[in-house]
Motif scaffolding. Structure first.
Motif, PDB file in Angstrom:
ATOM      1  N   GLU A  11       0.854  -1.185   0.000  1.00  8.50           N
ATOM      2  CA  GLU A  11       0.000   0.000   0.000  1.00  8.50           C
ATOM      3  C   GLU A  11       0.886   1.229   0.000  1.00  8.50           C
ATOM      4  N   VAL A  12       0.536   2.199  -0.845  1.00  6.56           N
ATOM      5  CA  VAL A  12       1.218   3.494  -0.865  1.00  6.56           C
ATOM      6  C   VAL A  12       0.168   4.594  -0.838  1.00  6.56           C
ATOM      7  N   HIS A  13       0.603   5.775  -0.477  1.00  8.50           N
ATOM      8  CA  HIS A  13      -0.241   6.968  -0.575  1.00  8.50           C
ATOM      9  C   HIS A  13       0.382   7.851  -1.651  1.00  8.50           C
ATOM     10  N   PHE A  14      -0.464   8.645  -2.329  1.00 12.87           N
ATOM     11  CA  PHE A  14       0.070   9.468  -3.415  1.00 12.87           C
ATOM     12  C   PHE A  14      -0.529  10.873  -3.347  1.00 12.87           C
ATOM     13  N   TYR A  15       0.319  11.844  -3.063  1.00 10.19           N
ATOM     14  CA  TYR A  15      -0.085  13.249  -3.006  1.00 10.19           C
ATOM     15  C   TYR A  15       0.977  14.124  -3.666  1.00 10.19           C
ATOM     16  N   ASP A  16       1.379  13.776  -4.867  1.00  8.10           N
ATOM     17  CA  ASP A  16       2.383  14.560  -5.578  1.00  8.10           C
ATOM     18  C   ASP A  16       1.764  15.252  -6.777  1.00  8.10           C
ATOM     19  N   PRO A  17       2.108  16.499  -6.999  1.00  4.44           N
ATOM     20  CA  PRO A  17       2.908  17.362  -6.152  1.00  4.44           C
ATOM     21  C   PRO A  17       2.069  17.910  -4.992  1.00  4.44           C
ATOM     22  N   GLY A  18       2.671  17.955  -3.834  1.00  2.00           N
ATOM     23  CA  GLY A  18       1.975  18.407  -2.638  1.00  2.00           C
ATOM     24  C   GLY A  18       1.467  19.831  -2.736  1.00  2.00           C
ATOM     25  N   GLN A  19       2.139  20.661  -3.524  1.00  2.41           N
ATOM     26  CA  GLN A  19       1.698  22.049  -3.685  1.00  2.41           C
ATOM     27  C   GLN A  19       0.358  22.129  -4.406  1.00  2.41           C
ATOM     28  N   PHE A  20       0.022  21.123  -5.221  1.00  5.13           N
ATOM     29  CA  PHE A  20      -1.283  21.074  -5.878  1.00  5.13           C
ATOM     30  C   PHE A  20      -2.286  20.299  -5.037  1.00  5.13           C
ATOM     31  N   CYS A  21      -1.864  19.160  -4.535  1.00  2.00           N
ATOM     32  CA  CYS A  21      -2.781  18.280  -3.805  1.00  2.00           C
ATOM     33  C   CYS A  21      -3.271  18.895  -2.511  1.00  2.00           C
ATOM     34  N   GLY A  22      -2.478  19.771  -1.920  1.00  2.00           N
ATOM     35  CA  GLY A  22      -2.911  20.424  -0.698  1.00  2.00           C
ATOM     36  C   GLY A  22      -2.251  19.887   0.539  1.00  2.00           C
ATOM     37  N   THR A  23      -1.122  19.215   0.376  1.00  2.00           N
ATOM     38  CA  THR A  23      -0.470  18.621   1.534  1.00  2.00           C
ATOM     39  C   THR A  23       0.702  19.446   2.047  1.00  2.00           C
ATOM     40  N   PHE A  24       1.296  20.316   1.245  1.00  2.00           N
ATOM     41  CA  PHE A  24       2.307  21.254   1.728  1.00  2.00           C
ATOM     42  C   PHE A  24       2.463  22.379   0.725  1.00  2.00           C
ATOM     43  N   ASP A  25       2.839  23.559   1.240  1.00  2.00           N
ATOM     44  CA  ASP A  25       2.989  24.758   0.399  1.00  2.00           C
ATOM     45  C   ASP A  25       1.815  24.913  -0.562  1.00  2.00           C
ATOM     46  N   SER A  26       0.599  24.662  -0.066  1.00  2.00           N
ATOM     47  CA  SER A  26      -0.562  24.663  -0.957  1.00  2.00           C
ATOM     48  C   SER A  26      -1.363  25.954  -0.891  1.00  2.00           C
ATOM     49  N   SER A  27      -0.807  26.977  -0.254  1.00  2.00           N
ATOM     50  CA  SER A  27      -1.446  28.286  -0.285  1.00  2.00           C
ATOM     51  C   SER A  27      -0.353  29.334  -0.455  1.00  2.00           C
ATOM     52  N   GLY A  28      -0.739  30.487  -0.867  1.00  2.00           N
ATOM     53  CA  GLY A  28       0.234  31.559  -1.057  1.00  2.00           C
ATOM     54  C   GLY A  28       1.030  31.403  -2.336  1.00  2.00           C
ATOM     55  N   PRO A  29       2.207  32.030  -2.391  1.00  2.00           N
ATOM     56  CA  PRO A  29       2.964  32.093  -3.646  1.00  2.00           C
ATOM     57  C   PRO A  29       3.501  30.752  -4.135  1.00  2.00           C
ATOM     58  N   LYS A  30       3.645  29.758  -3.251  1.00  2.00           N
ATOM     59  CA  LYS A  30       4.197  28.475  -3.668  1.00  2.00           C
ATOM     60  C   LYS A  30       3.131  27.473  -4.116  1.00  2.00           C
ATOM     61  N   ALA A  31       1.877  27.811  -3.979  1.00  2.00           N
ATOM     62  CA  ALA A  31       0.793  26.878  -4.323  1.00  2.00           C
ATOM     63  C   ALA A  31       0.719  26.639  -5.827  1.00  2.00           C
ATOM     64  N   TYR A  32       0.359  25.411  -6.184  1.00  2.00           N
ATOM     65  CA  TYR A  32       0.033  25.076  -7.573  1.00  2.00           C
ATOM     66  C   TYR A  32      -1.484  24.965  -7.645  1.00  2.00           C
ATOM     67  N   TYR A  33      -2.120  25.818  -8.421  1.00  2.00           N
ATOM     68  CA  TYR A  33      -3.580  25.759  -8.558  1.00  2.00           C
ATOM     69  C   TYR A  33      -4.004  24.898  -9.740  1.00  2.00           C
ATOM     70  N   TYR A  34      -3.046  24.588 -10.607  1.00  2.00           N
ATOM     71  CA  TYR A  34      -3.363  23.890 -11.854  1.00  2.00           C
ATOM     72  C   TYR A  34      -2.500  22.643 -11.966  1.00  2.00           C
ATOM     73  N   TRP A  35      -3.001  21.655 -12.720  1.00  2.00           N
ATOM     74  CA  TRP A  35      -2.253  20.406 -12.885  1.00  2.00           C
ATOM     75  C   TRP A  35      -2.600  19.798 -14.231  1.00  2.00           C
ATOM     76  N   GLY A  36      -1.590  19.282 -14.915  1.00  2.00           N
ATOM     77  CA  GLY A  36      -1.773  18.680 -16.236  1.00  2.00           C
ATOM     78  C   GLY A  36      -1.365  19.660 -17.315  1.00  2.00           C
ATOM     79  N   CYS A  37      -0.612  19.175 -18.288  1.00  2.00           N
ATOM     80  CA  CYS A  37      -0.004  20.076 -19.280  1.00  2.00           C
ATOM     81  C   CYS A  37      -1.027  20.904 -20.049  1.00  2.00           C
ATOM     82  N   SER A  38      -2.255  20.426 -20.200  1.00  2.00           N
ATOM     83  CA  SER A  38      -3.250  21.216 -20.943  1.00  2.00           C
ATOM     84  C   SER A  38      -4.113  22.082 -20.022  1.00  2.00           C
ATOM     85  N   ASN A  39      -3.823  22.099 -18.738  1.00  2.00           N
ATOM     86  CA  ASN A  39      -4.644  22.859 -17.791  1.00  2.00           C
ATOM     87  C   ASN A  39      -3.910  24.012 -17.119  1.00  2.00           C
TER      88      ASN A  39
END
Length: 164
Positions: A11-39
């Motif tokens: 069993e594994v858990h998957f939250y990569d990248p954490g800046q998008f998933c909301g697990t670390f650096d997910s707010s403020g200037p380091k947050a990733y709001y978008y994911w996927g090359c066409s998005n």
């Protein structure tokens, strides 16, 4: 242990990248709001952890475990659905969340794994910049994470079990 022979699973858990998933650096200037090359949006785009990264990580699970007969589960994964600040693109964020869930499920199935979405049942964050992992509001028995659910269904539908 002899009594454990033939009874091992992974069993594994998957939250990569954490800046998008909301697990670390997910707010403020380091947050990733978008994911996927066409998005990608106007900014806050990932610098790592998109489709090719996810695909290669899941292929490692197949090569190391599933191909040798070990059952593999992704015991939790997710990306927070957020309300975007006014200067951001809400539609692209929504599409990113849906696509993330789609890719997790498609790549899991393709690599002989089963994925289980993390659902916190906290609806309070759904309409905030903080966000929420909630897909189903269990108090009302209503679907609230539409983007996530659509992505899950799409990914399972297009995945090919074990990549065969």
């Amino acid at each position: 242990l002899p009594e454990a022979a033939g009874r091992l699973m992974v069993e594994v858990h998957f939250y990569d990248p954490g800046q998008f998933c909301g697990t670390f650096d997910s707010s403020g200037p380091k947050a990733y709001y978008y994911w996927g090359c066409s998005n990608h949006g106007p900014n806050h785009n990932p610098t790592w952890g998109e489709e090719s990264y996810m695909s290669s990580e899941f292929a490692k699970l197949k090569d190391t475990y599933a191909s040798k007969g070990f059952p593999v589960i992704i015991g939790e994964y997710g990306a927070q659905q957020r309300k975007m600040p006014a200067e951001q693109d809400q539609a692209k964020h929504d599409a990113s969340v849906k696509y993330f869930y789609q890719c997790v499920n498609e790549y899991a199935v393709n690599n002989g794994a089963i994925a289980f979405a993390w659902d916190t049942n906290y609806v309070g964050g759904l309409n905030t910049e903080v966000g929420s992992f909630t897909i189903i509001d269990r108090a009302s028995c209503k679907l609230v994470g539409t983007n996530a659910m659509e992505g899950i269904k799409a990914g399972v539908a297009i995945g090919i079990w074990g990549g065969q």
